[in-house]
Design an enzyme around this catalytic site. Sequence first.
Site, PDB file in Angstrom:
ATOM      1  N   ASP A 160       1.009  -1.282   0.179  1.00  0.00           N
ATOM      2  CA  ASP A 160      -0.031   0.130  -0.065  1.00  0.00           C
ATOM      3  C   ASP A 160       1.042   1.212  -0.124  1.00  0.00           C
ATOM      4  O   ASP A 160       1.709   1.393   0.997  1.00  0.00           O
ATOM      5  CB  ASP A 160      -0.798  -0.202   1.144  1.00  0.00           C
ATOM      6  CG  ASP A 160      -1.947  -0.994   1.362  1.00  0.00           C
ATOM      7  OD1 ASP A 160      -1.730  -2.212   0.587  1.00  0.00           O
ATOM      8  OD2 ASP A 160      -2.956  -1.004   1.800  1.00  0.00           O
ATOM      9  N   LYS A 223      -7.095   3.061  -3.418  1.00  0.00           N
ATOM     10  CA  LYS A 223      -7.494   3.118  -2.059  1.00  0.00           C
ATOM     11  C   LYS A 223      -7.595   4.835  -1.567  1.00  0.00           C
ATOM     12  O   LYS A 223      -6.834   5.649  -2.116  1.00  0.00           O
ATOM     13  CB  LYS A 223      -6.308   2.745  -1.211  1.00  0.00           C
ATOM     14  CG  LYS A 223      -6.414   2.641   0.301  1.00  0.00           C
ATOM     15  CD  LYS A 223      -5.094   1.733   0.963  1.00  0.00           C
ATOM     16  CE  LYS A 223      -5.119   2.017   2.522  1.00  0.00           C
ATOM     17  NZ  LYS A 223      -3.800   1.360   3.124  1.00  0.00           N
ATOM     18  N   LYS A 259     -10.320  -0.040  -2.246  1.00  0.00           N
ATOM     19  CA  LYS A 259     -10.112  -0.014  -0.682  1.00  0.00           C
ATOM     20  C   LYS A 259     -10.261   1.274  -0.128  1.00  0.00           C
ATOM     21  O   LYS A 259      -9.649   2.097  -0.140  1.00  0.00           O
ATOM     22  CB  LYS A 259      -8.925  -0.568  -0.217  1.00  0.00           C
ATOM     23  CG  LYS A 259      -8.484  -0.733   1.016  1.00  0.00           C
ATOM     24  CD  LYS A 259      -6.979  -1.146   1.398  1.00  0.00           C
ATOM     25  CE  LYS A 259      -6.859  -1.341   2.992  1.00  0.00           C
ATOM     26  NZ  LYS A 259      -5.395  -1.619   3.249  1.00  0.00           N
TER      27      LYS A 259
END
Lengths: 323, 801
Positions: A160, A223, A259
Amino acid sequence: MSTSDAVVRERNPGVPLDLEWVREVRVNRSAVERRASTLGTRRTVKKAWQAAWLLRAVTLMDLTTLSGDDTPERVRRLCAKARRPVREDLLEALGVAPEAIRVGAVCVYHQMVSAAVEALRGSGIPVAAVSAGFPHGLSPLPQRIQEIRASVDAGASEIDIVITRGHVLGADWEALYDEVRGFREACGEAHLKTILATGELGTLRNVARASLVCMMAGADFVKTSTGKEAVNATLPVGLTMVRAVRAYAERTDWAVGFKPAGGIRTAKESLLWLILMKEELGDPWTHPELFRFGASSLLGDIERQLEHHVTGRYSAAHRHPLA
Amino acid sequence: MSKVAEIFRTLEYGPAPESAERAHEWLRSHGGALGHFIHGAFTPVEGRELSESLNPATGRPLARVIRGSAEDVDQAVASARSAQPGWWALGPHGRARHLYALARQVQRQGRLLAVLETLDNGKPLRESRDLDVPLVARHLYHHAGWAQLMEAELPGYRPLGVVGQIVPWNFPLLMLAWKVAPALAMGNTVVLKPAGFTSLTALLFAELAHEAGLPPGVLNVVCGDGALAGAALVAHPGVDKIAFTGSTEVGRSLREATAGSGKRLSLELGGKSPFIVFEDADQDSVVEGVVDAIWFNQGQVCCAGSRILAQEGIAEALERKLRARMETLRMGDPLDKTVDMGAIVAPVQLERIRALVEQGRAEGAQVWQPSWAVPGEGWFYPPTLCTGCAPAGTLAQVEIFGPVVAMMTFRTPAEAVELANDTRYGLAASIWSENINLALDVAPKVKAGTVWINCTNVFDAASGFGGYRESGFGREGGLEGLWEYVRRDDAAHGAKRASARVPRGRPVRKGAARGAGALPPVDRTAKLYVGGKQVRPDGDTCLPVLGPDGALVGEVGRGSRKDVRNAVEAARKAQAGWGARTAHNRAQILYYLAENLAARGEELTARLAVFSGDARDAAAEMDAAVSRLFSYAAWADKWDGRVHATPHRMVTLAMNEPLGVVGGVCPDERPLLGLVSLLAPLAATGNAAVLVPSRTAPLLATDLYQVLDTSDVPGGVVNLVTGLHDELVPTLAAHDDVDGIWYFGSAEGSAAVERASIGNLKRTWVSRGRTMDWMSADHAEGREFLREATQVKNIWIPYGE
């Protein structure tokens, strides 16, 4: 590809940067907010459906600890929880096999990756590392790339990273594209989740454009937030991003995941996000391959709601094992 | 596999029904049979004819409701009449307290009201709970405020008295609130007739209002069908005003039924509202907009966006997105909290929708419906997208009042406007574009009372709602809605009955008025003034004009039907350009007109004196006419609209727009001043006028056209057609391209004008035989004239990037 078809599960390889597409993106904030505000009034799930949906939410969770005082022991506790996120007696009462219920991933800083990998061995639960100068993402690019490689080498199968917000704010799409391309290359087999830090992008149009450029550059997930910005995952932002995911899937045939992260703390909110995914993208996007929650305290609330469903009594936090 | 395990795998939605128990309990508490609510109590149902109120989602009976008779209406009107003086005497603050109490009561009983509404009407609970009931409370709050402020904000105005209100079945409770709240706030009392299909929530509301302390008789509810109870209410001599929401067909019959009765009338009728999508719109938001536009309340919405006009470049993509979205709509038990669409109110409506769609299909339209099946029980119709619709086709022209949208394409903004306006209706429009220049350019060009930019079906009590064209007249909500429920206090102006004395033209020998031996004046031929030109009347005949002594003072052209036709055509041609000019420019032209009129003062005063025989009075009239022109020149750039404070992140612009082409029949009392008093406000606000000068002194009007010619008034903005009123006025009043008509004359003439107006439901303003005090600026100039010359368009502009 229609979003209701089965999704091509191969990784999004990215496509050449299409600036015309980026520039023609339109997002009407008021209309997006209106749709977002009625998602939860047009749909709801009750009783057995609610319990089942909450269990699904558990499996979509990136169980996360991103604290300065994390230790390997603390991470091992978290991983134990990840293997058995819901009390077995509750699962039994619900008629669900315990092995079906495990979280989507465990998400930690680089330093904790090896401890997590060790603790999760044999479980099939991936370890995700926040990387590349997380949460600011402003360290020198070679170091950020190096950090990704190190986490992958340590066993992280998901990475991430947070993008350089300045590239978005300055509309320097080439720079953003190149940056994310570089991250993707560094990831190798590991999946790349690009964090937009939407709370710092100013407008929904920027959110949509940044989502698109990240996908073109080969992101596996887009995300919302690091969890450290003043504004985290909001439904209008989420709606904007999933519509970008849909547009990308429609035009390129590649499915990219989504996400939301930061500020998702209640079982009710997790249901709302699931409704958003089901309504806007369809069932394929309600599975961990294409949808995750970033959450640290959400699980506790879901456990309490599940126990309430089973017993009919409201539950208490201390009745559920700590992470 | 356990149920939970199965759902865990499929992630299906499950049922989430709201309980109907409290609503059924309420119905049972009334023995399952409801009477009218008159003078604070339910009337007995024993021995009365009852009709079944059915649940559209099941087809099964909910309760039985009394069928009202003319006697019932009598009783209700008598109750309202007896309560009205006391209600008015409560004063602004007293009425505000009552309306506030009603708003609070609606909030306390919100869920019961919503559930009963859904049971009776078939609309999803999400809508009754989240839209209808909160808006009902909002209207009551908002109008509690207007009650409180009435003396300050509407000084010199009085209630009308007893108001008869007839509401439709698509928003039974909300339409009740839209009508009852302003009526009560302004001091009127009400007899309300709910729709035959959906009477239950009106009765519950009346009971709750009574419990909240509303005095008996202030709000009465009479049930029954339109043909009996509705017709009795409309015909009742004790009713001062009828407010109606419903079909254009019924609205037309109400206009006819009330013509000449002296009853005020407001009509909120049908629509075929355009939903215009430009290529630079946020298409995903457009799709949700369409959901809100046509699948809200199953499309049974007067302002439903039932015609999608999409720019060619994006039409195909939009159609694809719409189809995908339609697949995910959920239809079913309206009490279920996971459905988007509920049931159609009654089998007769369902049949109508089916028949119209089949007709469209037969005409060549492609009809698309999602793959899922509608529920087997109850009256349901699936969301339907029709493409390949020609603008002339049934699906593009006829109000279907169901979940059916017709999609067409356009190439340019100009073509979008043309298609949008290609309808007899004018209720609402929705414009989607991310370019504010484009959106704000198109908004004023669309003929509709409400224009939503990048949103649709957004309502609020602070904003007026109502139609252009055959969608009716009058507004509900906001300051603009209050005028429907008040009248000027005539006592303050000494209005009186018009005298019936009208000199009649009769053949007279030419030259009879001339003294022997005098040099004859140069012969003048008075013509008509049409399109900026002096034209001979079509029939090439003249009428003599006599002075008060019966002597011939001249001749005027005897205009005919065809001259009216030509004048309206000229006015139509001129109006768009005139309306688009700046207010400053129109003001300048009116000042210039005043200047040139004054320059011919002596001559015109002499002419006036011939008719009145009073030189001093003639001079006073002349001065007043110049002053009046100055007044409206002054007003031209000051007749501002408002920005309504609606509770959204929006600006809601209430714009005063001209009616368009307006006919004006001038009063006999003041031949010059009367004409100027009509001409000036109409022209100042951007209308084009076709004026029929007074019968007493039409020559003054023909003198005036030379003044118009020299004052830069563009050709066609003012047209003067002299002749016999009996010949001209019916043609003008019936003309379908005339948007409004002002009539200052007899009661019989007023009735005839109202009756003749039904073709296109043009707005009428008639004097009913009462005279204005034309010399009084207080009485015969200003805001009332400006309001009658304009209609309010509300443009909703959300903002935020």
